[in-house]
Design an enzyme around this catalytic site. Sequence first.
Site, PDB file in Angstrom:
ATOM      1  N   ALA A 152     -16.456 -12.968 -59.744  1.00 32.51           N
ATOM      2  CA  ALA A 152     -17.673 -12.966 -60.564  1.00 32.51           C
ATOM      3  C   ALA A 152     -17.451 -12.016 -61.740  1.00 32.51           C
ATOM      4  CB  ALA A 152     -18.842 -12.500 -59.717  1.00 32.51           C
TER       5      ALA A 152
ATOM      6  N   GLY B 198     -15.762 -15.053 -56.292  1.00 26.30           N
ATOM      7  CA  GLY B 198     -16.415 -16.277 -56.752  1.00 26.30           C
ATOM      8  C   GLY B 198     -15.416 -17.386 -57.064  1.00 26.30           C
TER       9      GLY B 198
ATOM     10  N   GLU C  72     -15.226  -8.950 -51.789  1.00 21.56           N
ATOM     11  CA  GLU C  72     -16.541  -8.408 -52.139  1.00 21.56           C
ATOM     12  C   GLU C  72     -16.913  -7.135 -51.393  1.00 21.56           C
ATOM     13  OE1 GLU C  72     -15.829 -11.555 -51.761  1.00 21.56           O
ATOM     14  OE2 GLU C  72     -16.823 -12.792 -53.255  1.00 21.56           O
TER      15      GLU C  72
END
Length: 678
Positions: A72, A118, A143
Amino acid sequence: MTAQKPEYQHWRLERDEHDIAWLYADKANAAANNLSKAVLEELYDILSRFKDDRPQGLVILSAKASGFIAGADINEFTTLSGQKDAEDLIGRGQAVLDRLAALDMPTVALIHGFCLGGGLELALACRYRIADEAPKTKLGLPEVNLGIHPGFGGTVRLPPLMGAPAAMDMMLGGRPLSARAAEKLGLVDYAVPARHLKVAARETVLRPPPRKQATGWKAWTNHKLAQPLLARYLEKQVAKRARKDHYPAPYALIDLWKAHMDDPRRMMREEAASVARLVMGETAQSLVRVFFLQERMKSLGDKKEIDVKHVHVIGGGVMGGDIAAWCAMRGLRVTLQDRSHETLARVMKRAHDLYKKRLKQPRDIQAAMDRLIPDIHGAGLPKADVVIEAIFEDVDAKQALYKEIEPKLKKDAVLATNTSSIPLETLCKSLSRPSRLVGLHFFNPVAKMQLVEIVKGAQTADKAVKQAAAFCRHIDRLPLPVKSAPGFLVNRVLMPYLLEAVTLEEEGVPAAVIDQAALEFGMPMGPIELADTVGLDICLSVARILSQQLDMPVPGRLEQLVNAGRLGRKSGEGFYRYENGKKVYRGETKDYAAPADITDRMMLRFLNETVACLREGIVDEADLLDGGVIFGTGFAPFRGGPMRYIDKIGREQLRHKLETLELKYGPRFRPDAGWSQA
Ligand code: NAI
């Protein structure tokens, strides 16, 4: 192949003669792709248009050399106004990937290089994944390292694909997989050589094989009946590495999986809500900050400043041996000079062990071993671009060595010393060109500690500092320029904290209780165990040097243990006893009532010293100081660094605590003048 008119900024769409759509991720003005809002919105638009103009199949790939999609856009995490805003952003990302998952045609993610966060979740929304088998391909969901868990459907799609144990391991550990490992675990359909990637994708679209899905016992691991047992096991595993109050994300992920795996639609919503909660929390905010600090530190070294192919290391002891092995692992040719054949042989064995663990493939291990050349006579010296001296900590020996080697150095070679305590201003005296000497202060163990302090002596040329920092980037370490002053930054802030812990032990507080208090604060290892690991003789010698310069009392206990030959882990006994390198606890501490102020005593001395370092300009600014202390000492990353912690708790409050401790225990707690500066 026909290219569609370039109406998109971040994507490029082509159709081939089989009517397959090839969609290249190519984020504008960026070296690597990420899934920013803008990138996702364009993707949504492209996918929506397939409804009226349906291709045979879709292949998503990257136009960037660096890899597929790195994750991301972490910058966007810092602009979120609150939980609702976060949930909207995540929900929108999920909607885009849901649209991809719902396409009624074969979809393939064609992966090379980084495919993280992502990026991997996008690949999971495709029906098939094909990856370049080269070692630089890395597939992962890191993450948790940012204090969150996957939020674009990763938690929903991964467990049914791989089975819960492997999927949860990937998400809880955050470690990336190679393409081969990913193929074995069912994450990718095929790992193939780069030259076959496109053919494999085309064939997959034209003759779609059955989709991968966990079967048998792996599928059973997601079943309601199996979940409670596995969840308990996972929680236990996580608890060994991270406390729930410090790092809530892995626990939230296990809860999410346990509560909702049987209802994917609901789980999607809960995934977004959970990440939104986490991302606005203190831990994620701090870890995101640490991520940016790390990026900042990377940018302090510009690889272009130095063209380095060959490194010559002198001294094959604990440090020199490991520095040499590390440089060879990172692709450089390394000659390692020591006076003793046995020492060199020991380094080769240690290097082999490291490569086996890190590189795994026999041909990569062999290549690294070939780059590491034992060099008893110093034949490599005249060819080296960087020379690192790591012999005993002895002024005369180092000065004599420099005098001897200087005439043999390449004209522009960088000459660096790994000294931890001798001023560069003293060492450079035997050089005819003193401006070339710079400090490259590595930490033990080299393969684990990312930080390298770049020490600028009064005489050191700016160019040498820049080149030393650039060199760190070539070997994937984080450079931190520091002033040439006793202890530089890391030893300076660690030592008062270690000495306070030793004082507590001297007063009768059990070592295990002291260590536990530091662990509870969030340090990666207790100070007593750290002292044993570094070696009590080394601690004592650094403590003596700092105590002279900084008026820091050295507890008699340290000297007493060293005199008794108890040097820590390496001698089998220090504060703790060690059997086969493993710590053995002495005594029961369960019923021991610890004094209420032990954490304050240790941590406030640590913080007081960081404040002093900033005031004295040991490091240029508070952010870099935080980064240096986190990557050099492991200071609780979820607290975002000592300066950030001070700001959060409040300067006045902490200073007041120091004053109280000073009254009780004496001047070693006197607040530094830096506390009253803005
Ligand atoms: P060590 O005692 O383990 O190794 C020193 C090595 O240098 C020995 O193998 C010795 O044979 C070799 N040597 C000595 N004179 C030599 C010469 N003239 N030519 C070739 N080889 C020679 O020492 P260690 O612990 O590796 O420390 C080396 C340097 O790194 C010191 O300056 C120390 O302050 C610094 N340092 C040590 C750290 C540690 O944790 N041990 C951490 C950071 C820096």
